[in-house]
Motif scaffolding. Structure first.
Motif, short mmCIF file in Angstrom:
data_model
loop_
_atom_site.label_atom_id
_atom_site.label_comp_id
_atom_site.label_asym_id
_atom_site.label_seq_id
_atom_site.Cartn_x
_atom_site.Cartn_y
_atom_site.Cartn_z
N SER A 398 0.82 -1.21 0.00
CA SER A 398 0.00 0.00 0.00
C SER A 398 0.86 1.25 0.00
N ALA A 399 1.89 1.27 0.83
CA ALA A 399 2.76 2.45 0.89
C ALA A 399 3.48 2.67 -0.43
N LEU A 400 3.94 1.60 -1.05
CA LEU A 400 4.61 1.72 -2.35
C LEU A 400 3.67 2.26 -3.41
N ALA A 401 2.44 1.74 -3.44
CA ALA A 401 1.48 2.17 -4.46
C ALA A 401 1.15 3.65 -4.31
N ARG A 402 1.19 4.17 -3.08
CA ARG A 402 0.83 5.57 -2.83
C ARG A 402 2.04 6.50 -2.84
N ALA A 403 3.22 5.95 -3.06
CA ALA A 403 4.42 6.78 -3.07
C ALA A 403 4.42 7.73 -4.27
N ARG A 404 5.06 8.87 -4.11
CA ARG A 404 5.21 9.85 -5.18
C ARG A 404 6.65 9.77 -5.69
N ARG A 559 -15.98 9.33 -5.23
CA ARG A 559 -15.09 10.48 -5.24
C ARG A 559 -13.63 10.02 -5.22
N LEU A 560 -12.83 10.57 -6.14
CA LEU A 560 -11.42 10.26 -6.25
C LEU A 560 -10.61 11.55 -6.21
N THR A 561 -9.46 11.50 -5.51
CA THR A 561 -8.57 12.65 -5.44
C THR A 561 -7.30 12.35 -6.23
N PHE A 562 -6.92 13.29 -7.08
CA PHE A 562 -5.73 13.16 -7.92
C PHE A 562 -4.72 14.25 -7.54
N ASP A 574 -1.06 11.17 -9.61
CA ASP A 574 -1.13 10.09 -8.62
C ASP A 574 -2.52 10.05 -8.03
N SER A 575 -3.05 8.83 -7.89
CA SER A 575 -4.37 8.64 -7.30
C SER A 575 -4.45 7.24 -6.73
N PRO A 576 -5.56 6.92 -6.03
CA PRO A 576 -5.71 5.54 -5.56
C PRO A 576 -5.74 4.52 -6.70
N GLU A 577 -6.00 4.98 -7.92
CA GLU A 577 -6.02 4.08 -9.07
C GLU A 577 -4.61 3.77 -9.59
#
Length: 668
Positions: A398-404, A559-562, A574-577
């Motif tokens: 999860s942390a890797l997927a959300r990394a910038r 609702r999605l945040t980018f 970057d987004s949850p997708e």
């Protein structure tokens, strides 16, 4: 006693050693090449000494320059970090001869370990199982075999040979690549790479720290490590640790090191080698043991006793991934450039054992770091520690997927897919994991709709940025406001090639429709581009918020945040997708200069290491023409077809950039 310590390395390992030095009151000295003048390890040291040049062979691998730097800075000890210098007996001897403390095994021990054949013979004599070794490849009778260099480490030159027909050619190639002798040993299919970290003091105490699983590898180099191994029970663990202690004593080892084994499918293990340095994966051992291994390493170097009576208990589970600047989809080609953003969410600490379940980031880079082609591709290590293996792997993925991670191509997506793969979750890993599961090489952002939504978010962020700039010029109040007008469009080079994204707003400032469609690169300047399609098959979407760096969309009630980070013409979304990189294209691009037919260009920046042909020479298809050295790896350049070398504008030692001409081949 160590008063001031020079670390003969760079990046993450130098920062790791400095972190412990600050805790125990030791002053620090860094060395740096031209390109590393502003690197984090330099700014964090108390003192820093410049080594002119960029190539490792002229800077970080020059023992004489490093010792001179230590003397100039007043250091009384040298820590080699890990890798080549940590395993060089001549460098260790030179440090001792200069009157400084060497943080590592004695030079005599390193000399033995440097010779893999001698090391295996000594360990076998002590009663530890080893794989049969053939120093004369012509005497090999059973296949497959693995060809290895007799001197050195790191996976360089290793090749699997499955029949006698290709044996001689493979042996010759390995000898040419490593510049020395080779040996063969049986290649064990579906084997696991298991290692036991150990500490040994000068008084004879040897303490093993459990085992680590390091089976997920590319090019015989580890990219995912964990402890404890899902394949090792308490009985096998005790056997491995006993064998590691026997090997350490047989080799006369003192310091921190790692005894590496091959575990076959039947459950039998065989000694491979003893690595005499602080391994990259030492962080996971720190997390499950609670000990600072660098502090213990410094203690042993000063002649002290190990503070623990025996192996420490293993607490919980730790998994580490190596985030590298490389592209797994293109033969692990190293990547270089500016790392515009490097951020991992929810990191609890760095360079220290975690006091509670969470994430640890050991990094050699920060926002703005320049990733060059002269050093190793590893940017950082991300570690998760939790009470159980499923919790640790889920937290890490999860942390890797959300990394910038913006600006340089990395292996992040592959690592996420490995951690989430059903076989990995079941603990079913071995050294052939990546070969058996090619699906992990697919991009993380696999959903077509997810890519399209990211394109829309980028276009909206770009429009918001332009609006904000226009309002600032006109001294108008800022904020999200839509002006009814015609369709707004932008053209991007995306994950699957050029696309046009467009949208239109109604009189109330609401999104009335949007589209994303593929574009033929040769039609970018056609007048028809920008016309709204007659059919829109995208889900109903509402703009909740849009600014230059953040877009919130309601897509079919979700609702999605980018996050949108724009650097020049490139937008990182970057987004949850998932994450997607989009380069905005001009509607009227200038024609690119055409290369001469048969031109071979550099696929990455680096230095020409070997040139094996001359102008006028006739070559076969697939013949090796030259090699490039980049990020401590040698990359071959082969002839794409039979022909004659018409031009060869490079020479050994020449530095080239991406796209630079290497040779011109007149094909037959």
């Amino acid at each position: 006693m160590i008063r001031r310590l020079l670390v003969a390395h760079r990046g993450e390992i130098a920062r790791r050693v400095f972190a412990t030095c600050r805790l125990v009151g030791i002053e620090t000295v860094a060395v740096y090449s031209d390109a590393d003048a502003d690197a984090p390890h330099v700014t964090e040291a108390d003192y820093a000494v410049h080594l002119p040049g960029n190539m490792p062979s002229a800077t970080y691998l020059r023992g004489d320059l490093i010792i001179a730097a230590a003397k100039r800075a007043g250091a009384n000890a040298v820590h080699p970090g890990n890798g080549v210098m940590a395993e060089d007996p001549d460098f260790a001897a030179a440090v001792a001869d200069a009157g400084m403390i060497w943080v590592g095994p004695p030079a005599k021990t390193l000399g033995t370990l440097h010779d893999k054949i001698e090391s295996k013979e000594r360990v076998a004599e002590a009663g530890v199982r080893v794989l049969p070794t053939h120093t004369d490849p012509q005497k090999v009778t059973e296949f497959p075999v693995l060809i290895k260099p007799a001197i050195g480490a790191g996976g360089s030159g290793m090749r699997v040979v499955r029949d006698r027909v290709t044996l001689a050619e493979a042996v010759a190639s390995t000898r040419q690549e490593v510049g020395g002798d080779v040996f063969c040993e049986p290649y064990v299919e579906d084997a696991r790479h298991i290692e036991v970290p150990i500490l040994a003091d000068a008084q004879g105490a040897v303490v093993p720290f459990g085992e680590r699983e390091c089976s997920v590898q590319r090019r015989y180099q580890k990219i995912v490590e964990e402890t404890p191994s899902p394949a090792v029970d308490q009985g096998l663990r005790e056997e491995l640790c006993r064998a590691a202690v026997v090997a350490v004593r047989a080799l006369g080892f003192v310091g921190v090191g790692t005894v590496e084994f091959l575990l076959d499918p039947a459950g039998d293990f065989h000694f491979l080698e003893l690595t005499p340095s602080l391994q990259v994966e030492h962080a996971i051992t720190e997390c499950v043991s609670g000990y600072d291994l660098v502090r213990l390493q410094l203690l042993v170097a000063e002649g002290g006793n190990l503070p623990m009576p025996g192996p420490p208990p293993i607490r919980g589970h730790a998994i580490e991934v190596r985030i590298c600047a490389e592209d797994p989809a293109y033969a692990w080609l190293p990547a270089a450039g500016t790392l515009h953003r490097f951020a991992v969410p929810d990191v609890a600490g760095s360079f220290r054992p975690l006091p509670q379940p969470g994430l640890r980031l050991d990094s050699g880079v920060v926002d703005g770091s320049v990733v060059g082609a002269h050093n190793e591709p590893m940017l950082a290590k991300l570690i998760a520690w939790a009470p159980t293996r499923p919790e640790a792997s889920r937290m890490l993925a999860s942390a890797l997927a959300r990394a910038r991670l913006h600006g340089v191509v990395t292996n992040r997506d592959l690592l996420v897919r490995v951690l989430r793969h059903p076989s990995f979750r079941m603990g079913e890993v071995d050294t052939g994991f990546l070969d058996r599961h090619p699906e992990v090489f697919a991009p993380l952002l696999s959903s077509v709709d997810a890519v399209r939504i990211s394109c829309l978010a980028s276009a909206l962020a770009g429009a918001a940025s332009r609006r904000s700039a226009a309002k600032a010029l006109a001294s108008l109040p800022s904020g999200w406001r839509n002006v009814p007008s015609g369709s707004q469009t932008a053209v991007y080079d995306g994950p699957a090639g050029p696309v046009e994204v467009g949208y239109r707003m109604n009189r109330h400032g609401e999104l009335a429709g949007w589209w994303v469609r593929a574009v033929d690169p040769e039609e970018l300047d056609l007048a028809g581009l920008g016309q709204e399609p007659t059919i829109e098959d995208h889900p109903p979407t509402t703009v909740v918020h849009a600014s230059s760096d953040r877009v919130v969309l309601d897509v079919s009630g979700i609702r999605l945040t980018f996050g949108v980070h724009r650097v020049g013409e490139v937008s990182y979304v970057d987004s949850p997708e998932g994450s997607v990189t989009l380069r905005e294209l001009s509607r009227f691009p200038l024609p690119a200069p055409e290369a001469a037919e048969g031109s071979l260009i550099a696929p990455l920046p680096g230095a020409v290491r070997r040139v094996l042909v001359v102008p006028g020479q006739r070559v076969r298809a697939g013949e090796l023409l030259l090699t490039l050295e980049a990020m401590k790896l040698e990359h071959p350049v082969h002839a794409p077809s039979a022909g004659v070398v018409a031009s060869l504008p490079v020479h050994p030692g020449a530095e080239v950039d991406t796209g630079e001409l290497l040779a011109v081949l007149d094909p037959e």
